[in-house]
Motif scaffolding. Structure first.
Motif, PDB file in Angstrom:
ATOM      1  N   GLU A  42       0.851  -1.099   0.607  1.00  0.00           N
ATOM      2  CA  GLU A  42       0.036   0.093   0.053  1.00  0.00           C
ATOM      3  C   GLU A  42       0.799   1.673  -0.068  1.00  0.00           C
ATOM      4  O   GLU A  42       0.131   2.484  -0.649  1.00  0.00           O
TER       5      GLU A  42
ATOM      6  N   SER B 173     -12.752   2.144  -4.794  1.00  0.00           N
ATOM      7  CA  SER B 173     -12.723   0.196  -4.243  1.00  0.00           C
ATOM      8  C   SER B 173     -11.666   0.028  -4.358  1.00  0.00           C
ATOM      9  O   SER B 173     -11.231  -1.076  -3.934  1.00  0.00           O
TER      10      SER B 173
ATOM     11  N   GLN C 111      -8.301  -0.768  -0.552  1.00  0.00           N
ATOM     12  CA  GLN C 111      -8.544  -1.734   0.873  1.00  0.00           C
ATOM     13  C   GLN C 111      -8.241  -1.801   1.795  1.00  0.00           C
ATOM     14  O   GLN C 111      -7.342  -0.665   2.649  1.00  0.00           O
TER      15      GLN C 111
END
Lengths: 239, 239
Positions: B16, B219, B222
């Motif tokens: 991420e 979306s 996460q």
């Protein structure tokens, strides 16, 4: 003086990875931790009193007015200046990937004797150290060593250099990790020895590099001890 | 496609930190782990079958035929390409020092739920996790956060950027660490909140950066969960 190394006296520790590169590159440097007021000078930087580029921890290097911390970052800075890196940026990024894998490996080695963190003494976490070290020696150590062995074996340019066919900082760091592991876990390293021909060749080649050979035989090379990164506790080096 | 990110599906994790920078820089990228055969493709690289620049672990990035591993190394590569780093090399080295401090911080956060190493499940090391987390929350967490707070406070150019007066990769990474800590240790972070005005300002400023704001509402962002780096186990978040 071109470079000033700031690292705690009394242990080779993480500072030794920087010292070895400075020695291999025959750099002029001061080793502040070994000077009479060395600890105070280190603390002045860590307290934020000496520079706005405050390092979180030692080792750090002062060079050209710049403060650089973390072994991998320091070596990425020193490599081009001391002729201990590849010429092209792709190879340098690859060296840095390997150097950061070594940093992770070193952290896991350290954590064998400090699984509950740096705030407690080994004696306060001995049982936990035995559990952590058992899985480390069985799974993680062969995984990391097997990885570097594979990199050496598949390097098309040399089987005793990790990148291209020249000595770079990351070779010197892997040498030091092997030195440390042989000190900390002599029994286990003996059993793995036959599986590491590439690593053993790299180790011998770094050891024979004239400026490093001279350094190893000097009083500047500090022995490992049970306060540093690589500690020999016989109770941990068990099958 | 300019960039290909290789990271395990199902967790934000270390991947991420790379994803956020790619999104902030509005880069064109593929996120291999989210594709149907993503895991196989990641494993092909880790097995050494796709490139001689074999990474030890994910995340790694494929760009211009080059394989680059480790978050800090990937961000050092992406920063200049995406306009998310300073112009001068001294500032870039300083950003990298801070980025590597974040890497160490993240490892300590991870180790709160894995003190005995990555080979055992949390449930097999719960008692040890409670001991490790207690000292982490009491000593290490305030130490790391206080360090970054001090860097922000003393930055003469901006109090909500770590380096100079522009958004850089390391700001984005610190934002993500704060997001993760608020998920993992909401009670403790609440008690520290008043001591972190600089960090809170940085967090708000990164969150409001338009490309990241759009990403957060998509979306593609996460949620945290109990398989990743930042895990919320209420039993660990105790005074």
């Amino acid at each position: 003086m071109d470079y000033v190394l700031y690292y705690w006296p009394g242990i080779p520790g993480r500072g030794e990875f920087v010292r070895l590169v400075l020695e291999a590159g025959q750099a002029e440097y001061r080793d502040i931790g070994l000077e009479p007021d060395g600890v105070e000078q280190i603390e002045t930087f860590l307290n934020g009193e000496a520079s706005l580029q405050t390092p979180f921890a030692a080792p750090f290097l002062l060079a050209e007015g710049q403060v650089i911390s973390h072994v991998a970052n320091i070596l990425r800075f020193l490599g081009p200046k001391l002729g201990l890196t590849s010429e092209d940026s792709v190879s340098r990024d690859w060296e840095h990937s390997l150097q950061l894998t070594i940093a992770d490996f070193v952290t896991e080695i350290h954590d064998t004797h400090h699984p509950l963190g740096p705030s407690l003494y080994f004696e306060e976490q001995k049982t936990e150290s035995m559990r952590r070290t058992a899985t480390f020696l069985q799974e993680r150590l062969p995984l990391f060593l097997g990885y570097f062995e594979q990199i050496l074996t598949t390097n098309p340019a040399s089987h005793h250099h990790l990148v291209n066919d020249r000595l770079t900082c990351v070779d010197i760091s892997l040498f030091q990790v092997i030195e440390g592991l042989r000190h900390a876990f002599p029994r286990t390293m003996e059993t793995l020895d036959g599986t590491l021909p590439g690593i053993n060749a790299l180790h011998a080649s770094v050891m024979a590099f004239p400026p490093l050979k001279a350094y190893m035989n000097s009083s500047r090379r500090q022995p490992f001890n049970e306060n540093g990164l690589f500690r020999h506790y016989p109770i941990l080096d068990q099958p």
